[in-house]
Write a protein that holds these residues in place. Structure first.
Motif, PDB file in Angstrom:
ATOM      1  N   ALA A   1       0.825  -1.211   0.000  1.00  0.00           N
ATOM      2  CA  ALA A   1       0.000   0.000   0.000  1.00  0.00           C
ATOM      3  C   ALA A   1       0.859   1.260   0.000  1.00  0.00           C
ATOM      4  O   ALA A   1       0.599   2.212  -0.750  1.00  0.00           O
ATOM      5  N   ALA A   2       1.894   1.257   0.847  1.00  0.00           N
ATOM      6  CA  ALA A   2       2.765   2.428   0.939  1.00  0.00           C
ATOM      7  C   ALA A   2       3.547   2.648  -0.354  1.00  0.00           C
ATOM      8  O   ALA A   2       3.693   3.789  -0.822  1.00  0.00           O
ATOM      9  N   SER A   3       4.051   1.567  -0.951  1.00  0.00           N
ATOM     10  CA  SER A   3       4.820   1.701  -2.193  1.00  0.00           C
ATOM     11  C   SER A   3       3.934   2.194  -3.333  1.00  0.00           C
ATOM     12  O   SER A   3       4.366   3.011  -4.155  1.00  0.00           O
ATOM     13  N   LEU A   4       2.694   1.720  -3.367  1.00  0.00           N
ATOM     14  CA  LEU A   4       1.766   2.185  -4.395  1.00  0.00           C
ATOM     15  C   LEU A   4       1.457   3.667  -4.209  1.00  0.00           C
ATOM     16  O   LEU A   4       1.432   4.440  -5.178  1.00  0.00           O
ATOM     17  N   GLY A   5       1.242   4.077  -2.958  1.00  0.00           N
ATOM     18  CA  GLY A   5       1.024   5.492  -2.688  1.00  0.00           C
ATOM     19  C   GLY A   5       2.230   6.332  -3.057  1.00  0.00           C
ATOM     20  O   GLY A   5       2.097   7.448  -3.576  1.00  0.00           O
ATOM     21  N   LEU A   6       3.436   5.793  -2.810  1.00  0.00           N
ATOM     22  CA  LEU A   6       4.670   6.494  -3.165  1.00  0.00           C
ATOM     23  C   LEU A   6       4.778   6.687  -4.671  1.00  0.00           C
ATOM     24  O   LEU A   6       5.102   7.779  -5.151  1.00  0.00           O
ATOM     25  N   GLY A   7       4.498   5.630  -5.436  1.00  0.00           N
ATOM     26  CA  GLY A   7       4.595   5.722  -6.887  1.00  0.00           C
ATOM     27  C   GLY A   7       3.569   6.674  -7.474  1.00  0.00           C
ATOM     28  O   GLY A   7       3.901   7.574  -8.260  1.00  0.00           O
ATOM     29  N   VAL A   8       2.307   6.509  -7.083  1.00  0.00           N
ATOM     30  CA  VAL A   8       1.236   7.360  -7.592  1.00  0.00           C
ATOM     31  C   VAL A   8       1.452   8.808  -7.177  1.00  0.00           C
ATOM     32  O   VAL A   8       1.322   9.741  -7.970  1.00  0.00           O
ATOM     33  N   GLY A   9       1.794   9.021  -5.903  1.00  0.00           N
ATOM     34  CA  GLY A   9       1.969  10.376  -5.398  1.00  0.00           C
ATOM     35  C   GLY A   9       3.131  11.107  -6.036  1.00  0.00           C
ATOM     36  O   GLY A   9       3.032  12.296  -6.345  1.00  0.00           O
ATOM     37  N   THR A  10       4.254  10.414  -6.257  1.00  0.00           N
ATOM     38  CA  THR A  10       5.419  11.048  -6.874  1.00  0.00           C
ATOM     39  C   THR A  10       5.136  11.446  -8.311  1.00  0.00           C
ATOM     40  O   THR A  10       5.485  12.554  -8.747  1.00  0.00           O
ATOM     41  N   LEU A  11       4.490  10.555  -9.050  1.00  0.00           N
ATOM     42  CA  LEU A  11       4.149  10.871 -10.442  1.00  0.00           C
ATOM     43  C   LEU A  11       3.148  12.025 -10.508  1.00  0.00           C
ATOM     44  O   LEU A  11       3.312  12.969 -11.291  1.00  0.00           O
ATOM     45  N   ASN A  12       2.134  11.977  -9.650  1.00  0.00           N
ATOM     46  CA  ASN A  12       1.124  13.045  -9.651  1.00  0.00           C
ATOM     47  C   ASN A  12       1.689  14.365  -9.144  1.00  0.00           C
ATOM     48  O   ASN A  12       1.188  15.435  -9.497  1.00  0.00           O
ATOM     49  N   CYS A  13       2.726  14.308  -8.310  1.00  0.00           N
ATOM     50  CA  CYS A  13       3.359  15.522  -7.814  1.00  0.00           C
ATOM     51  C   CYS A  13       3.857  16.365  -8.980  1.00  0.00           C
ATOM     52  O   CYS A  13       3.698  17.590  -8.990  1.00  0.00           O
ATOM     53  N   CYS A  14       4.459  15.716  -9.953  1.00  0.00           N
ATOM     54  CA  CYS A  14       4.949  16.435 -11.130  1.00  0.00           C
ATOM     55  C   CYS A  14       3.822  16.800 -12.085  1.00  0.00           C
ATOM     56  O   CYS A  14       3.734  17.922 -12.552  1.00  0.00           O
ATOM     57  N   LEU A  15       2.939  15.837 -12.347  1.00  0.00           N
ATOM     58  CA  LEU A  15       1.870  16.069 -13.326  1.00  0.00           C
ATOM     59  C   LEU A  15       0.933  17.189 -12.906  1.00  0.00           C
ATOM     60  O   LEU A  15       0.521  18.014 -13.716  1.00  0.00           O
ATOM     61  N   THR A  16       0.577  17.237 -11.619  1.00  0.00           N
ATOM     62  CA  THR A  16      -0.330  18.299 -11.148  1.00  0.00           C
ATOM     63  C   THR A  16       0.350  19.659 -11.141  1.00  0.00           C
ATOM     64  O   THR A  16      -0.314  20.688 -11.254  1.00  0.00           O
ATOM     65  N   SER A  17       1.684  19.657 -10.993  1.00  0.00           N
ATOM     66  CA  SER A  17       2.419  20.924 -11.030  1.00  0.00           C
ATOM     67  C   SER A  17       2.563  21.444 -12.453  1.00  0.00           C
ATOM     68  O   SER A  17       2.478  22.655 -12.699  1.00  0.00           O
ATOM     69  N   LEU A  18       2.771  20.537 -13.395  1.00  0.00           N
ATOM     70  CA  LEU A  18       2.915  20.944 -14.797  1.00  0.00           C
ATOM     71  C   LEU A  18       1.574  21.212 -15.457  1.00  0.00           C
ATOM     72  O   LEU A  18       1.439  22.120 -16.287  1.00  0.00           O
ATOM     73  N   PHE A  19       0.567  20.410 -15.080  1.00  0.00           N
ATOM     74  CA  PHE A  19      -0.769  20.527 -15.676  1.00  0.00           C
ATOM     75  C   PHE A  19      -1.814  20.600 -14.552  1.00  0.00           C
ATOM     76  O   PHE A  19      -2.287  19.547 -14.102  1.00  0.00           O
TER      77      PHE A  19
END
Length: 258
Positions: A150-168
């Motif tokens: 659960a934690a690793s999935l949250g880490l992967g999704v959150g890190t990717l979305n951290c960039c995507l939400t900042s750019l778009f």
């Protein structure tokens, strides 16, 4: 110079964790209490609604335990992913300091979110077992694996979305809408094995179904959970984490100066 940075990083992460604690749950006396009350309320509501509709839960004879083993790992994923998604926004003023990097901020939020959810889950599970006097075998290695997934999935999704939400910026709303059905199709209310085979093949691709299936293996010795694949979950998490870190490394300066 490199040696100095490697020594400073743990101190920086620890300082960021303290800042996070003080600015979120530390703002009020009931901040930490609310972190427990909120999931307890959700589990109680699920128990109340489904106990009227069914005589027994799909596994065992305790509605609170069954829904807790589904809701709590889901909450771990959700909270970690949400914290990491807003990392740059939350820590932006500090990231202009040379000794503070986006990786420090991500690690701090990941550690705090994961440890907080582990503590909350422990309190709730122990409370359920003691209150309802449930005599069940608790397999700690299986449960630990579920929380790691659960934690690793949250880490992967959150890190990717951290960039995507900042750019778009629009991506945050798109993701919120796309993510909403996950609560209904992640086997929180039912077992993977009870789904018709035609839909089960599609459901298998939902990594949260694997996380929750793994969690229930830790509390129900009779539950095989043969479909669970930790490798699939960790693989997805690793791909998203790598993509997110690559994008952040390339674009974090432009994001901070925007």
């Amino acid at each position: 110079m490199q040696h100095s940075r490697s020594v400073a990083a743990p101190r920086t992460v620890f300082a960021l964790i303290l800042r996070e604690v003080a600015s979120t749950h530390g703002r009020s006396k009931g901040g930490y209490l609310w972190a427990v009350i909120e999931p307890v309320g959700g589990i109680a509501l699920l128990t109340l609604v489904f106990s009227f509709a069914f005589r027994t839960p799909p596994l065992g004879d305790s509605f609170p335990l069954f829904y807790a083993t589904g809701f709590l790992p889901f909450l771990m994923y959700q909270d970690v992913a949400q914290k990491l998604t807003t990392t740059l926004r939350f820590s932006k003023p500090l990231l202009f300091y040379p000794r503070v990097t986006f990786a420090d901020a991500l690690i701090a939020r990941f550690l705090l979110g994961s440890l907080m959810q582990l503590a909350v889950s422990g309190v709730i599970i122990l409370g359920i077992l003691a209150t309802f006097r449930i005599g069940t075998f608790v397999d700690l290695p299986e449960i630990a694996l579920a929380y790691a997934m659960a934690a690793s999935l949250g880490l992967g999704v959150g890190t990717l979305n951290c960039c995507l939400t900042s750019l778009f910026p629009l991506w945050e709303r798109v993701w919120a809408i796309a993510n909403r059905p996950l609560f209904l199709v992640s086997t929180i209310f039912f077992l993977f094995e009870t789904v018709p085979p035609a839909y089960r093949a599609w459901l298998w691709f939902n990594p949260l179904a694997h996380v929750i299936g793994q969690m229930r293996k830790g509390f129900y010795p009779m539950y095989a959970g043969a479909f669970v694949s930790p490798l699939y979950v960790f693989g997805m998490a690793s791909v998203m984490l790598a993509a997110g870190l690559m994008l952040l490394r390339r674009h974090h300066s432009a994001i901070l100066n925007d």
